[in-house]
Motif scaffolding. Structure first.
Motif, PDB file in Angstrom:
ATOM      1  N   GLY A 187     -12.800 -52.833 -80.197  1.00  0.00           N
ATOM      2  CA  GLY A 187     -12.780 -51.572 -80.483  1.00  0.00           C
ATOM      3  C   GLY A 187     -14.220 -51.210 -81.233  1.00  0.00           C
ATOM      4  N   LYS A 188     -14.028 -50.516 -82.563  1.00  0.00           N
ATOM      5  CA  LYS A 188     -15.379 -50.147 -83.268  1.00  0.00           C
ATOM      6  C   LYS A 188     -15.172 -50.612 -84.893  1.00  0.00           C
ATOM      7  CE  LYS A 188     -18.649 -46.250 -83.710  1.00  0.00           C
ATOM      8  NZ  LYS A 188     -18.653 -46.343 -85.371  1.00  0.00           N
ATOM      9  N   VAL A 189     -16.122 -51.420 -85.208  1.00  0.00           N
ATOM     10  CA  VAL A 189     -16.115 -51.709 -86.662  1.00  0.00           C
ATOM     11  C   VAL A 189     -16.498 -50.549 -87.466  1.00  0.00           C
ATOM     12  CG1 VAL A 189     -16.823 -54.169 -86.431  1.00  0.00           C
ATOM     13  CG2 VAL A 189     -18.280 -52.383 -86.869  1.00  0.00           C
ATOM     14  N   SER A 190     -15.907 -50.536 -88.716  1.00  0.00           N
ATOM     15  CA  SER A 190     -16.139 -49.353 -89.661  1.00  0.00           C
ATOM     16  C   SER A 190     -16.011 -49.985 -91.123  1.00  0.00           C
ATOM     17  CB  SER A 190     -15.472 -48.267 -89.554  1.00  0.00           C
ATOM     18  OG  SER A 190     -13.978 -48.539 -89.748  1.00  0.00           O
ATOM     19  N   HIS A 191     -16.367 -49.176 -92.081  1.00  0.00           N
ATOM     20  CA  HIS A 191     -15.863 -49.678 -93.488  1.00  0.00           C
ATOM     21  C   HIS A 191     -14.529 -49.680 -93.435  1.00  0.00           C
ATOM     22  CE1 HIS A 191     -15.895 -49.825 -97.861  1.00  0.00           C
ATOM     23  NE2 HIS A 191     -17.261 -49.757 -97.744  1.00  0.00           N
ATOM     24  N   SER A 192     -13.857 -50.638 -94.332  1.00  0.00           N
ATOM     25  CA  SER A 192     -12.492 -50.657 -94.469  1.00  0.00           C
ATOM     26  C   SER A 192     -11.774 -49.830 -95.358  1.00  0.00           C
ATOM     27  CB  SER A 192     -12.070 -52.111 -95.094  1.00  0.00           C
ATOM     28  OG  SER A 192     -12.744 -52.273 -96.470  1.00  0.00           O
ATOM     29  N   ALA A 193     -12.603 -48.924 -96.020  1.00  0.00           N
ATOM     30  CA  ALA A 193     -12.083 -47.783 -96.929  1.00  0.00           C
ATOM     31  C   ALA A 193     -12.042 -46.625 -96.075  1.00  0.00           C
ATOM     32  CB  ALA A 193     -13.298 -47.653 -98.087  1.00  0.00           C
ATOM     33  N   GLU A 194     -12.825 -46.599 -94.846  1.00  0.00           N
ATOM     34  CA  GLU A 194     -12.932 -45.626 -93.903  1.00  0.00           C
ATOM     35  C   GLU A 194     -12.420 -45.923 -92.533  1.00  0.00           C
ATOM     36  OE1 GLU A 194     -16.680 -44.124 -94.296  1.00  0.00           O
ATOM     37  OE2 GLU A 194     -16.352 -42.736 -96.086  1.00  0.00           O
ATOM     38  N   PRO A 195     -11.210 -46.592 -92.329  1.00  0.00           N
ATOM     39  CA  PRO A 195     -10.896 -47.135 -90.968  1.00  0.00           C
ATOM     40  C   PRO A 195     -10.678 -45.985 -89.790  1.00  0.00           C
ATOM     41  CG  PRO A 195      -8.888 -46.829 -92.228  1.00  0.00           C
ATOM     42  CD  PRO A 195     -10.153 -46.808 -93.083  1.00  0.00           C
ATOM     43  N   GLU A 196     -10.705 -44.814 -90.472  1.00  0.00           N
ATOM     44  CA  GLU A 196     -10.453 -43.588 -89.287  1.00  0.00           C
ATOM     45  C   GLU A 196     -11.854 -43.512 -88.464  1.00  0.00           C
ATOM     46  OE1 GLU A 196     -11.926 -41.820 -93.357  1.00  0.00           O
ATOM     47  OE2 GLU A 196     -10.440 -43.237 -92.704  1.00  0.00           O
ATOM     48  N   ASN A 197     -13.091 -44.137 -89.046  1.00  0.00           N
ATOM     49  CA  ASN A 197     -14.367 -43.928 -88.368  1.00  0.00           C
ATOM     50  C   ASN A 197     -14.536 -45.200 -87.442  1.00  0.00           C
ATOM     51  OD1 ASN A 197     -14.900 -41.574 -89.756  1.00  0.00           O
ATOM     52  ND2 ASN A 197     -15.712 -42.674 -91.487  1.00  0.00           N
ATOM     53  N   GLY A 198     -13.740 -45.834 -87.175  1.00  0.00           N
ATOM     54  CA  GLY A 198     -13.697 -46.995 -86.402  1.00  0.00           C
ATOM     55  C   GLY A 198     -12.393 -47.132 -85.577  1.00  0.00           C
ATOM     56  N   ILE A 199     -12.548 -48.229 -84.644  1.00  0.00           N
ATOM     57  CA  ILE A 199     -11.323 -48.384 -83.719  1.00  0.00           C
ATOM     58  C   ILE A 199     -10.819 -49.908 -84.129  1.00  0.00           C
ATOM     59  CG2 ILE A 199     -10.638 -48.512 -81.293  1.00  0.00           C
ATOM     60  CD1 ILE A 199     -12.567 -46.495 -80.710  1.00  0.00           C
ATOM     61  N   ASN A 200      -9.821 -50.150 -84.575  1.00  0.00           N
ATOM     62  CA  ASN A 200      -9.348 -51.025 -85.189  1.00  0.00           C
ATOM     63  C   ASN A 200      -8.249 -51.818 -84.154  1.00  0.00           C
ATOM     64  OD1 ASN A 200      -8.060 -53.771 -86.330  1.00  0.00           O
ATOM     65  ND2 ASN A 200      -8.681 -53.034 -88.362  1.00  0.00           N
ATOM     66  N   PRO A 201      -8.277 -52.861 -83.411  1.00  0.00           N
ATOM     67  CA  PRO A 201      -7.404 -53.253 -82.258  1.00  0.00           C
ATOM     68  C   PRO A 201      -6.159 -54.131 -82.761  1.00  0.00           C
ATOM     69  CG  PRO A 201      -9.403 -54.798 -82.236  1.00  0.00           C
ATOM     70  CD  PRO A 201      -9.497 -53.906 -83.368  1.00  0.00           C
ATOM     71  N   ALA A 202      -6.193 -54.183 -84.213  1.00  0.00           N
ATOM     72  CA  ALA A 202      -5.039 -55.172 -84.828  1.00  0.00           C
ATOM     73  C   ALA A 202      -3.621 -54.575 -84.258  1.00  0.00           C
ATOM     74  CB  ALA A 202      -5.181 -54.913 -86.207  1.00  0.00           C
ATOM     75  N   TYR A 203      -3.321 -53.216 -84.473  1.00  0.00           N
ATOM     76  CA  TYR A 203      -2.099 -52.916 -84.360  1.00  0.00           C
ATOM     77  C   TYR A 203      -1.790 -52.867 -82.741  1.00  0.00           C
ATOM     78  CZ  TYR A 203      -2.397 -51.250 -88.928  1.00  0.00           C
ATOM     79  OH  TYR A 203      -2.668 -51.129 -90.488  1.00  0.00           O
ATOM     80  N   LEU A 204      -2.695 -52.520 -81.791  1.00  0.00           N
ATOM     81  CA  LEU A 204      -2.443 -52.610 -80.559  1.00  0.00           C
ATOM     82  C   LEU A 204      -2.037 -54.232 -80.164  1.00  0.00           C
ATOM     83  CD1 LEU A 204      -2.507 -51.937 -77.625  1.00  0.00           C
ATOM     84  CD2 LEU A 204      -5.063 -51.937 -77.708  1.00  0.00           C
ATOM     85  N   MET A 205      -3.075 -55.217 -80.733  1.00  0.00           N
ATOM     86  CA  MET A 205      -2.884 -56.609 -80.474  1.00  0.00           C
ATOM     87  C   MET A 205      -1.292 -56.989 -80.819  1.00  0.00           C
ATOM     88  SD  MET A 205      -6.477 -57.822 -81.802  1.00  0.00           S
ATOM     89  CE  MET A 205      -5.890 -59.638 -81.951  1.00  0.00           C
ATOM     90  N   ALA A 206      -0.962 -56.452 -82.208  1.00  0.00           N
ATOM     91  CA  ALA A 206       0.532 -56.746 -82.722  1.00  0.00           C
ATOM     92  C   ALA A 206       1.435 -56.178 -81.653  1.00  0.00           C
ATOM     93  CB  ALA A 206       0.673 -56.531 -84.078  1.00  0.00           C
ATOM     94  N   ASP A 207       1.330 -55.102 -81.275  1.00  0.00           N
ATOM     95  CA  ASP A 207       2.409 -54.560 -80.576  1.00  0.00           C
ATOM     96  C   ASP A 207       2.390 -55.175 -79.320  1.00  0.00           C
ATOM     97  OD1 ASP A 207       2.867 -52.534 -82.081  1.00  0.00           O
ATOM     98  OD2 ASP A 207       1.679 -50.895 -81.404  1.00  0.00           O
ATOM     99  N   PHE A 208       1.219 -55.813 -78.710  1.00  0.00           N
ATOM    100  CA  PHE A 208       1.185 -56.478 -77.290  1.00  0.00           C
ATOM    101  C   PHE A 208       1.930 -57.795 -77.388  1.00  0.00           C
ATOM    102  CE2 PHE A 208      -0.922 -59.409 -74.484  1.00  0.00           C
ATOM    103  CZ  PHE A 208      -0.498 -58.965 -73.416  1.00  0.00           C
TER     104      PHE A 208
END
Length: 379
Positions: A187-208
């Motif tokens: 995905g794409k890293v971002s500031h954890s206060a602004e996750p909307e500016n990145g692409i965090n794969p965590a939820y996709l990984m969990a769903d899979f």
């Protein structure tokens, strides 16, 4: 058979146990085996599959050809036993009994040395890298092996949980098809206060990972048996101000047949494709450590059963395949043959446990089992 004759094979087995080597690194193991079996006067003895050995007995090119295979690699497990022959290598040990399998084949070599007029040819293969699924392929791809076309191939595995010396076999699949699926999520890293500016794969990984449970059929007695086991995952970094941009999920898959494995893999990749639509996460997949199901030929199974009963051994016909994988399955993709088990004792620690040790009482009866199978083919 005097105890003096058989004890040297126990001593040899325990020597291998003291000096284990992991898959693909069995150089000293190869040297020790070669030094020990050379005394049994094979027609030829060659290195094969980089760290394996191939012995030939009999030189009759018109008769039947039989291959007997034993594995020789150890595991990256720290042994907890404290007996005199415990592993002397930190973090490596023979916790699957391949040291014992090698000793059985050495004992068989001694028996064959007493058969100078053998009809046809018998090959004894000390195969490396079984635990990673790479050894059988390395042997089959070796030009030194290319001219050998066995009429029958046989192998065994010791089986804790079965009474000592009992022969266990079944027609059809004896061990499961096994392989591992590695999925990377970029995905794409971002500031954890602004996750909307990145692409965090965590939820996709969990769903899979959660979706994989819906594809499982854990009953090993079923033809549709399918097991999906998460074995490793990683996500991001231990930096609490950064929203993760990279992750991995590693799964081990098990099915009754190689055909079912192909179907399960396609289902998992389809689920992954559907879930990732619109997420912006780039997906890459890789398959590793592939084990084909060991497919026992019906006639070869009958030979195993008849040989066991002729020798007066207890025999159990298993109703479903074992759930673990064995790269001997690749040999049964190419040649007719069978894999069978020999009971190691009902109260013996399980394979791959840190307190396991091979039962030396199996060396002689297992070697005689192979010898009987050879006699059936070469009479």
């Amino acid at each position: 058979m005097s105890s003096e004759k058989t004890s040297r094979f126990t001593e040899f087995r325990r020597e291998l146990h003291r000096f284990p080597e992991v898959s693909g690194q069995e150089f000293e193991t190869q040297r020790r085996i070669q030094e020990f079996v050379s005394r049994f006067n094979p027609v030829s003895l060659i290195e094969v599959g980089k760290t394996g050995l191939l012995l030939q007995y009999g030189a009759d090119v018109t008769g039947p050809v039989t291959l007997i295979r034993a594995d020789i690699d150890a595991l990256p497990i720290q042994e907890v036993n404290e007996f005199a022959h415990k592993s002397g290598i930190e973090g490596v040990s023979h916790q699957c009994g391949h040291d014992g399998h090698a000793a059985i084949l050495a004992r068989l070599a001694a028996h064959l040395a007493e058969k100078p007029s053998l009809k046809g040819r018998v090959y004894l293969l000390f195969q490396p890298a079984e635990e990673t699924g790479e050894g059988a392929k390395a042997v089959l791809d070796d030009p030194a092996f290319a001219a050998i076309r066995p009429d029958r191939v046989f192998a065994l595995h010791n089986l804790p949980g079965f009474s000592s010396g009992t022969i266990v076999c079944k027609p059809g699949p004896f061990t499961s098809a096994v392989q591992s699926l590695i999925v990377t999520f970029r995905g794409k890293v971002s500031h954890s206060a602004e996750p909307e500016n990145g692409i965090n794969p965590a939820y996709l990984m969990a769903d899979f990972v959660l979706k994989t449970r819906q594809l499982m059929h854990p009953d090993s007695r079923s033809d549709d048996f399918a097991l999906v086991t998460p074995v490793y995952t990683t996500l991001g970094e231990k930096s609490y101000g950064i929203s993760a941009g990279y992750g991995e999920v590693h799964l081990t898959l098990r099915t009754r047949t190689s055909q079912n494995m192909e179907r399960l893999t396609k289902q998992l990749l389809s689920v992954l494709s559907i879930l990732s639509v619109g997420t912006g996460v780039d997906i890459e997949t890789a398959i590793t450590e592939v084990f084909f199901a060991s497919q026992n030929d019906a006639d070869a199974f009958d030979q195993v059963k008849n040989s066991a009963l002729k020798l007066g051994y207890s025999f159990v016909e298993k109703q479903e395949p074992f759930k673990w994988g064995e790269d001997f399955g690749l040999f049964t993709q190419h040649f007719q043959g069978a894999m069978f088990g020999i009971g190691a004792g009902e109260n013996t620690p399980a394979l791959h446990n840190d307190d396991y040790d091979f039962n030396d009482e199996l060396i002689e009866p297992a070697a005689r089992m192979f010898l009987e199978l050879i006699d059936l083919q070469h009479k």
